[in-house]
Write an enzyme that holds these catalytic residues in place. Structure first.
Site, PDB file in Angstrom:
ATOM      1  CE  LYS A  96      -3.775   2.055   2.748  1.00 32.59           C
ATOM      2  NZ  LYS A  96      -4.570   1.922   3.988  1.00 32.59           N
ATOM      3  CB  SER A 151      -7.865   3.690   3.211  1.00 32.75           C
ATOM      4  OG  SER A 151      -6.974   3.061   4.116  1.00 32.75           O
ATOM      5  CB  SER A 161      -7.882   0.905   6.194  1.00 32.47           C
ATOM      6  OG  SER A 161      -8.540   2.139   6.179  1.00 32.47           O
TER       7      SER A 161
END
Lengths: 484, 476
Positions: B76, B151, B175
């Protein structure tokens, strides 16, 4: 200012002192905090607040802060955490300063000062740990502001006094004492010119006897202890003048002008940021265990005020002497050691304040660089005190020789240089008689009341004995004959 | 090529000579190209990954390979990867390259994982749909009109679409679990402080957790085992020994399980999710586990508490992005204040600005006690109440989300309805507890549903073992 007007008012002063700690690395990062390096050379990703970095507390900082707290008699807070003070400024990489707001490491305590021979204690509000910011630079010919982050993250302790200070002289003493303390503790070099010790002063005046303090003004940018005193004096006069004119004092921050010794307004307090303090979530609370505290206590050097009391009580020295001797820890400890080798304490003090100090000053050396064992100096003092060598000869001839020729005792040098005094009455008496016989006119003058002539007779005796006559004995013999 | 579900399958095939790291890496690279419209990756390290794969194949042949040899992972865009770009899907970090590896990333590399690229996410990990990225939304591979969640949307979609075997994401309020649920895969958020945060871009420091996204419990256990543990760079990380999770994945115990009553009764949870959740609970009951409904009285306070505290911390954590030292700097600034204003107005996206403003507000003088201080107290109450439940039950179960993956743009103009997507996941972050989302079937449209299990601090081994057991129950 008219003294009668100034006398109506009582100044009230509090100081905020930042001391940069002389740890090897920064408070939350491994880079060096050394002064004077090329800009932006001690800047790791942590110092520059790169994304993803986290602080890691340097334990030495805690230790140094505790030392200062112990030296000032503060209560040491065992459960410590840091807070974030949020504000934007280009020299502040994270956009917040990691500091201690709610739970400072030290509370209470005080600084002992001496004013007009009286001891006074200026209470401390707190001492807390925090990080320094970088420095904005405005170079001439450069329109942009440049930032040097070397200083960002250098550990600081902030020492905050209560508003107990009543004059610029007292403020001077407080700062001098704090500088002395940090130097004794070896936690900060105490250099105000380089900014490793910085002081802001909160100053107000009120009518004597008033029960409420006046509006306070904060003055910044004093780069020496003398300038702190000057800034306070200027500010007191300015505030009194304003009040006398019927004007109000505004709570504001004022900047000290180091050229004209005046202060001018920077911004008003009302415009200050709301710092939005909250507990720093990136650091674990630091718990100071009993064991850790004991370790720190054991590593404490003797403190200036402890030595002050010892020198006064045990060695019976006048306060002037003590002041000079305790100025640095090294000198004080040298003196203390010397006093374990001789009982002529006052003579020892005179030696250090006189010949030793001037020898060091001429060579810009410190006492630790002086190659002279206290044993040897004690022997030299003994030679003088027993009358074997005159002080003048001892300080001018033997002392420098001792430093050069390491393996000789003071007595050996005195004998070698033929400086042993004649203190035998039988040996000096004929010379005294001879000198007096040579100047009958002068003897008459003396007897008629011109007592100053004694010095001339002494000079003659010394000339005859090549300076070796013990002056005390010679004076006594001269007086015996003349006053007979 | 075969669609692998775990590193173990891969290693078996490599050992049998059926595939190699190079071949695998090529496979994932071609998938990434084929599925580029998902927008899961911001950057793909094609040459670097292939070179690394070659090197690791040699290591495997020489018997010197690390424990993650054969695993192709994505990161990420909030994890520092030395000399690689890093920008939290934000314009404000334009051009920034990290100077160091996050501790977790370093540990992946040390065990010979192949890092294939940097994954899209909500800007600064703020969001539940991956629509808040400066680089556009990520699409759900099951239905391209829907979000993958957020996210860590890119990270979840990448694992879902077989663009890599596993991803490292971050979980501040759900997330990794929420997108894992939306994508039909596994998302693990360990105990707060189990994994070093060094090198994880901070959103809300006291909530942030690196999370693991995989297709198998075995891989989640292995990755946790590799990346967890003490670290000199993070003073908040736990120094507890890291158990050998991979060796403790079997369980035959009968457990006591609590489930949130509201989550199977409330109108706010979709019927199909309620149905699937109850079905899973029924299955457990049949196996002889004690399954009981639990009421959580503070449920209504979870989201407000979470948003007050995370935005407060975020407002401070994001202050460093000022255009002075790195990243984006606006043109045309005339003085210091205008430099800040222009840079931050142009550099941050809407959601990030909203949260900075909210956080600044709750910390300001006059509002501090009413919001920040109060929320801290409520956080403590929520933790105490949750701990009390977990002292009575081994696991606390809820659906991971209230709905399945929603349409792109569905919540536009209604941020509160979007925030509700996090209702069940934020509790674990408020309390610092470990939680996992595992697949729990699909709705009638074939959209994945997740079920969440939460347990006591540092009880990841039980959590993983029981999750594996539940997944096996589903398939049997």
């Amino acid at each position: 200012m008219d003294k009668t007007i100034a006398d109506k008012y009582q100044p009230v002063i509090g100081l905020e002192i930042h001391a940069q700690l002389s740890t090897l690395s920064k408070i939350f990062a491994p880079d060096s905090g050394e002064f004077g390096n090329m800009p932006n050379t001690n800047v790791s990703a942590i110092t520059l607040a790169h994304p993803g970095t986290l602080p890691k507390l340097n334990k030495k900082v805690v230790e140094y802060a505790v030392k200062m707290g112990l030296a000032c008699g503060c209560t040491i807070n065992r459960y410590n955490f840091f807070d974030r003070k949020n504000y934007f400024y280009p020299d502040l990489p994270k956009g917040y300063q990691t500091t201690q707001d709610k739970a400072p490491i030290c509370k209470g305590g005080g600084i002992r000062i001496h004013v007009n021979g009286q001891q006074k204690i200026i209470r401390l509000n707190r001492i807390h740990m925090e990080e320094d910011a970088g420095k904005n630079l405005h170079l001439s010919g450069e329109t942009d502001t440049l930032v040097d982050f070397n200083r960002a993250g250098v550990p600081l302790i902030e020492i905050v006094t209560e508003p107990d200070i009543r004059s610029s002289e007292e403020a001077f003493e407080v700062l001098t004492e704090i500088r002395k303390l940090v130097r004794y503790l070896d936690i900060c070099d105490g250099n105000m010119e380089e900014g490793s010790l910085r002081c802001d002063a909160n100053i107000s005046v009120m009518l004597k006897g008033a029960d409420k303090f006046g509006k306070k003004v904060e003055v910044k940018n004093m780069n020496s202890i003398r300038n702190v005193q000057r800034a306070i004096d200027f500010e007191i006069n300015r505030q009194i003048a304003e009040l006398e004119k019927g004007n109000e004092i505004f709570s504001e921050t004022r900047h000290f002008d180091t050229v004209n010794f005046t202060t001018h307004g920077m911004r008003t307090k009302e415009e200050l940021n709301d710092y939005r303090y909250f507990p720093e979530p990136d650091l674990q609370p630091v718990v100071i265990s009993e064991e850790w505290l004991d370790q720190i206590k054991k590593s404490m050097p003797p403190l200036p005020w402890q030595l002050y009391e010892k020198f006064a009580q045990q060695y019976q020295l006048p306060s002037y002497d003590i002041h000079v001797l305790t100025e640095t820890k090294e000198m004080a400890l040298y003196f203390d050691e010397l006093c374990s080798k001789t009982t002529h304490y006052k003579a020892a003090s005179n030696w250090l304040m006189g010949p030793v100090k001037s020898y060091l000053n001429e060579r810009t050396m410190t006492i630790t660089q002086l190659n002279l064992a206290t044993d040897t100096l004690a022997q030299l003092i003994e030679l003088v005190e027993s009358g074997k060598v005159s002080f003048a000869m001892a300080s001018q001839k033997i002392f420098p020789e001792l430093i050069i020729s390491k393996n000789k005792t003071p007595l050996q040098i005195a004998e070698q240089l033929n400086l042993i005094q004649e203190s035998n009455t039988d040996a000096i008496k004929p010379i005294v008689d001879e000198v007096l016989a040579k100047y009958p006119e002068k003897v008459k003058e003396y007897r008629a009341g011109k007592k100053g002539i004694l010095a001339m007779f002494m000079g003659e005796v010394m000339k005859q004995t090549k300076g070796k006559a013990d002056p005390k004995v010679a004076t006594k013999l001269l007086q015996e004959v003349l006053d007979a | 090529m075969k669609r692998y579900h775990s590193l173990q399958e891969i290693r078996e095939d490599i050992d049998a000579g059926k595939t190699s790291c190079v071949e695998l890496t090529r496979y994932y690279l071609s998938n990434i190209k084929k599925k580029s419209s998902l927008n899961a990756f911001l950057e793909v390290y094609e040459q670097e990954a292939l070179a690394k794969a070659e090197e690791i194949d040699k290591k495997i042949a020489a018997g010197k390979a690390g424990r993650l040899a054969g695993m192709v992972v994505g990161l990420k865009d909030v994890l520092c990867h030395k000399d690689h770009r890093l920008q939290a899907s934000s314009k404000i970090l334009d051009g920034f390259k990290s100077k160091f590896n996050a501790t977790a990333v370093q540990r992946l590399i040390d065990e010979d994982a192949i890092i294939i690229g940097r994954q899209n996410c909500d800007e600064f990990a703020m969001g539940s749909s991956n629509e808040n990225s400066a680089f556009g939304p990520v699409l759900n591979d099951v239905d391209n009109s829907r979000v993958p969640g957020g996210s860590s949307g890119g990270s979840a979609a990448a694992v879902q679409a077989d663009l890599c075997l596993a991803s490292l994401g971050s979980d501040t309020g759900g997330s990794v679990r929420q997108p894992a649920a939306f994508c039909g895969i596994i998302g693990l958020k360990p105990t707060y402080s189990r994994i070093s945060r060094y090198g994880l871009i901070a959103y809300a420091s006291s909530f942030d957790c690196i999370g693991i996204i995989t297709r198998s419990i075995e891989d989640a256990a292995l990755l946790l085992e590799v990346v967890a543990g003490r670290d000199d760079y993070d003073s908040t990380v736990s120094s507890r020994e890291v158990p050998e999770y991979t060796k403790m994945l079997k369980t035959s115990k009968k457990y006591k399980i609590g489930y949130l009553r509201e989550s199977v009764e409330s109108k706010g949870v979709s019927d199909e999710i309620k149905k699937h959740t109850l079905k899973a609970l029924e299955l457990l009951k049949k196996q002889g586990h004690i399954v009981e409904p639990v009421q959580f009285k503070l449920l209504d306070y979870i989201l407000p508490t979470y948003y007050i505290l995370t935005t407060a911390e975020a407002s401070s954590n994001l202050s460093r992005y000022d255009g002075v030292r790195y990243g984006y700097r606006a043109e045309g600034a005339t003085d210091m204040v205008s430099l800040y204003k222009k840079t931050r107005s142009q550099g941050f996206g809407k959601e990030v600005k909203k949260r900075i403003m909210l956080g600044t507000f709750v910390l300001s003088a006059g509002y501090y006690d009413a919001y920040y201080t109060k929320a801290q107290k409520v956080r403590r109450l929520i933790k105490e109440e949750t701990d009390r439940i977990l002292s009575q039950y081994d696991f606390f179960i809820t659906p991971t989300t209230t709905t399945v993956a929603f349409k792109i743009g569905e919540h536009e103009g209604d941020p509160l309805s979007m925030y509700l997507a996090d209702l069940f996941t934020v509790q674990a972050n408020l309390c610092g507890l470990p939680a996992i989302s595992i697949p729990n079937g699909c709705d009638s449209n074939g959209l994945p549903i997740g079920i969440q299990l939460m347990t006591k601090s540092f009880a990841e081994q039980e959590l993983l073992a029981f999750s594996k057991y539940m997944l096996e129950l589903q398939t049997n």
